[in-house]
Design a protein around this motif. Structure first.
Motif, PDB file in Angstrom:
ATOM      1  N   GLY A 260       0.445  -1.141  -0.022  1.00  0.00           N
ATOM      2  CA  GLY A 260       0.545   0.124  -0.233  1.00  0.00           C
ATOM      3  C   GLY A 260       1.007   1.402  -0.119  1.00  0.00           C
ATOM      4  N   VAL A 261       1.425   2.039  -1.084  1.00  0.00           N
ATOM      5  CA  VAL A 261       1.681   2.959  -1.217  1.00  0.00           C
ATOM      6  C   VAL A 261       1.366   4.477  -0.203  1.00  0.00           C
ATOM      7  CG1 VAL A 261       2.653   4.993  -3.186  1.00  0.00           C
ATOM      8  CG2 VAL A 261       2.252   2.494  -3.229  1.00  0.00           C
ATOM      9  N   ASN A 262       0.179   4.346   0.093  1.00  0.00           N
ATOM     10  CA  ASN A 262      -0.046   5.571   1.079  1.00  0.00           C
ATOM     11  C   ASN A 262       0.498   5.462   2.565  1.00  0.00           C
ATOM     12  OD1 ASN A 262      -2.623   6.005  -0.549  1.00  0.00           O
ATOM     13  ND2 ASN A 262      -3.684   4.619   1.117  1.00  0.00           N
ATOM     14  N   CYS A 263       1.728   4.424   3.125  1.00  0.00           N
ATOM     15  CA  CYS A 263       2.424   4.607   3.541  1.00  0.00           C
ATOM     16  C   CYS A 263       3.599   5.517   4.017  1.00  0.00           C
ATOM     17  CB  CYS A 263       2.689   3.623   4.493  1.00  0.00           C
ATOM     18  SG  CYS A 263       3.025   2.427   3.519  1.00  0.00           S
ATOM     19  N   ILE A 264       3.878   5.645   2.074  1.00  0.00           N
ATOM     20  CA  ILE A 264       5.126   6.773   2.175  1.00  0.00           C
ATOM     21  C   ILE A 264       4.596   7.854   1.708  1.00  0.00           C
ATOM     22  CG2 ILE A 264       6.511   4.217   1.388  1.00  0.00           C
ATOM     23  CD1 ILE A 264       6.201   4.575  -1.663  1.00  0.00           C
ATOM     24  N   LEU A 265       3.533   8.282   1.348  1.00  0.00           N
ATOM     25  CA  LEU A 265       3.635   9.096   0.695  1.00  0.00           C
ATOM     26  C   LEU A 265       3.236  10.535   1.677  1.00  0.00           C
ATOM     27  CD1 LEU A 265      -0.239   8.938  -1.049  1.00  0.00           C
ATOM     28  CD2 LEU A 265       1.963   8.642  -1.891  1.00  0.00           C
ATOM     29  N   PRO A 266       3.638  10.396   2.922  1.00  0.00           N
ATOM     30  CA  PRO A 266       3.183  12.007   3.955  1.00  0.00           C
ATOM     31  C   PRO A 266       4.972  12.472   3.154  1.00  0.00           C
ATOM     32  CG  PRO A 266       2.534  10.683   5.494  1.00  0.00           C
ATOM     33  CD  PRO A 266       2.678   9.505   4.108  1.00  0.00           C
ATOM     34  N   LEU A 267       6.279  10.886   3.595  1.00  0.00           N
ATOM     35  CA  LEU A 267       6.915  11.360   3.187  1.00  0.00           C
ATOM     36  C   LEU A 267       7.495  12.123   1.833  1.00  0.00           C
ATOM     37  CD1 LEU A 267      10.406  11.795   3.902  1.00  0.00           C
ATOM     38  CD2 LEU A 267      10.479   9.247   3.514  1.00  0.00           C
ATOM     39  N   LEU A 268       6.785  11.344   0.930  1.00  0.00           N
ATOM     40  CA  LEU A 268       6.778  12.171  -0.440  1.00  0.00           C
ATOM     41  C   LEU A 268       6.652  13.189  -0.547  1.00  0.00           C
ATOM     42  CD1 LEU A 268       7.460  11.526  -3.536  1.00  0.00           C
ATOM     43  CD2 LEU A 268       5.378  10.545  -3.925  1.00  0.00           C
ATOM     44  N   GLU A 269       4.877  13.904  -0.016  1.00  0.00           N
ATOM     45  CA  GLU A 269       4.636  14.867   0.048  1.00  0.00           C
ATOM     46  C   GLU A 269       5.911  16.153   0.573  1.00  0.00           C
ATOM     47  OE1 GLU A 269       0.166  17.684  -0.141  1.00  0.00           O
ATOM     48  OE2 GLU A 269       0.811  15.133   0.894  1.00  0.00           O
ATOM     49  N   GLY A 270       6.127  15.549   1.624  1.00  0.00           N
ATOM     50  CA  GLY A 270       7.435  16.039   1.831  1.00  0.00           C
ATOM     51  C   GLY A 270       8.421  16.037   1.630  1.00  0.00           C
ATOM     52  N   THR A 271       8.773  15.883   0.713  1.00  0.00           N
ATOM     53  CA  THR A 271       9.856  15.779   0.038  1.00  0.00           C
ATOM     54  C   THR A 271      10.009  16.732  -1.106  1.00  0.00           C
ATOM     55  OG1 THR A 271      10.863  14.036   0.121  1.00  0.00           O
ATOM     56  CG2 THR A 271      11.498  15.077  -1.801  1.00  0.00           C
ATOM     57  N   PHE A 272       8.636  17.073  -1.537  1.00  0.00           N
ATOM     58  CA  PHE A 272       7.985  18.474  -2.697  1.00  0.00           C
ATOM     59  C   PHE A 272       8.273  19.553  -1.745  1.00  0.00           C
ATOM     60  CE2 PHE A 272       5.842  15.308  -5.022  1.00  0.00           C
ATOM     61  CZ  PHE A 272       6.157  15.607  -6.245  1.00  0.00           C
TER      62      PHE A 272
END
Length: 363
Positions: A260-272
């Motif tokens: 489930g990719v949702n678990c890494i989306l906060p870090l990905l969004e924080g990278t932006f």
């Protein structure tokens, strides 16, 4: 020799008690084709497993793309060109059209489930080499645009899962600049790779999500899937002297592909958000740290140029030696057989004398 390569003629047995089909002068006896039947069955099983493994990879890639597309659509004016397949196990997504980011390359390098032999080899090698861990790799490679790169100081910094430390320096040249240490703000399974302590402490104070969540907390939240989070101004492979002036500043995240990719989306969004902070010049180091980093870069550039110049000199010398050998061979070829023999004998004695001189000097 030829007789060994030619297969023996098949002798049809006179007595056959098995089941057979016959029509006029044609006779089909399945019992005498057991080996061929096994080979065909093995081939069919292999093809079926290959198609099944390919389908699993395609499904994994499609599920990932569906989950990450909403975030990419919010961040980019041209979020994707679609999910691009390069074979049964490699997939790519290219995104562009955002302030501070020249491009985002998203790469899925999945395990070769379509190839049974490769899967067996990976399993056996992982049992032999405990450091080898085959996994579905997911990489987000952010390349900063020219304005953001100009506002971002030169530095190399990474957070790496400790199980990766044994191999990461062999895989990435840029991380050979760094030293490894633990940090209280990170999970115990993660280590920091940094050139200087001032770099780590500056980044530890950032909260790129726009809230009070520190960068280190965001990074730890992506466990157990995160493998490498890095910010770098140097290439992953040792560059040539001509490429030193074309440095790109990049932020790279590598994960085990989660179900489930949702678990890494906060870090990905924080990278932006982190990229926006870099572009705004919010990351600054002490003057002495900047001076040390510049000294390291100057030393590396000097070493790369000297090594390349040395290689060029050696290549010129080798070309000259080759041309000299070729001219000598052409000269000897024009001599009579007796003179050729004398010339070759002189060359042999000269080579022997030279080798003996080297042995004496070593002793």
């Amino acid at each position: 020799m030829a007789s060994l390569l030619v297969p023996a003629l098949y002798s049809l047995p006179e007595q056959y008690d098995g089941w057979q089909l016959s029509w006029k002068f044609l006779v089909f006896r399945p019992a005498i084709l057991r080996v061929q039947a096994c080979l065909v069955l093995a081939l069919l099983v292999y093809v079926a497993l290959s198609l099944y493994g390919r389908a699993i990879n395609v499904r994994k890639a499609d599920n990932f793309y569906s989950a990450v597309l909403p975030l990419l659509s919010r961040q980019f004016s041209k979020p994707t060109t679609g999910l691009i397949s390069d074979g049964p196990s490699d997939f790519f997504v290219f995104s562009t059209g955002r302030r501070a980011i020249s491009s985002l390359h998203t790469v899925l390098a999945l395990r070769p489930r379509h190839d049974l032999l490769q899967m067996i080899w990976q399993y056996l090698w992982s049992a032999y080499d405990l450091r080898y861990e085959p996994f579905d790799a997911l990489t987000f490679d952010f390349t900063l645009d020219s304005d953001a790169a100009a506002a971002t100081p030169d530095f190399i910094w990474a957070v790496v899962r400790k199980s990766e430390l044994a191999l990461i320096r062999d895989q990435r040249w840029d991380l050979t600049f760094t030293r490894t240490a633990d940090h209280a703000g990170l999970d115990s399974n993660l280590a920091v790779m940094s050139e200087f302590a001032d770099v780590t402490e500056t980044l530890a104070k950032l909260a790129p999500s726009g809230s009070s969540i520190p960068l280190f907390t965001l990074i730890s939240s992506a466990l157990p899937y995160l493998r490498v989070f890095s910010i770098t101004d140097q290439p992953e492979e040792r560059p040539s002297a001509s490429a030193l002036s074309n440095k790109l500043k990049r932020v790279t995240l590598t994960f085990n592909l989660p179900d489930g990719v949702n678990c890494i989306l906060p870090l990905l969004e924080g990278t932006f958000a982190l990229v926006d902070l870099l572009a705004a010049g919010k990351v600054n180091f002490r003057p002495e740290t900047r001076a040390k980093i510049k000294k390291v870069r100057d030393g590396v550039e000097k070493a790369v140029r000297e090594e390349e110049e040395k290689d060029k000199r050696e290549e010129v010398l080798e070309d000259r030696r080759a041309a000299k050998r070729k001219a000598e061979e052409a000269r000897i070829a024009k001599l009579s057989p007796a003179e050729q023999k004398k010339a070759l004998e002189r060359e042999r004695k000269r080579a022997l004398k030279k080798s003996q001189g080297k042995l004496v000097r070593k002793a």
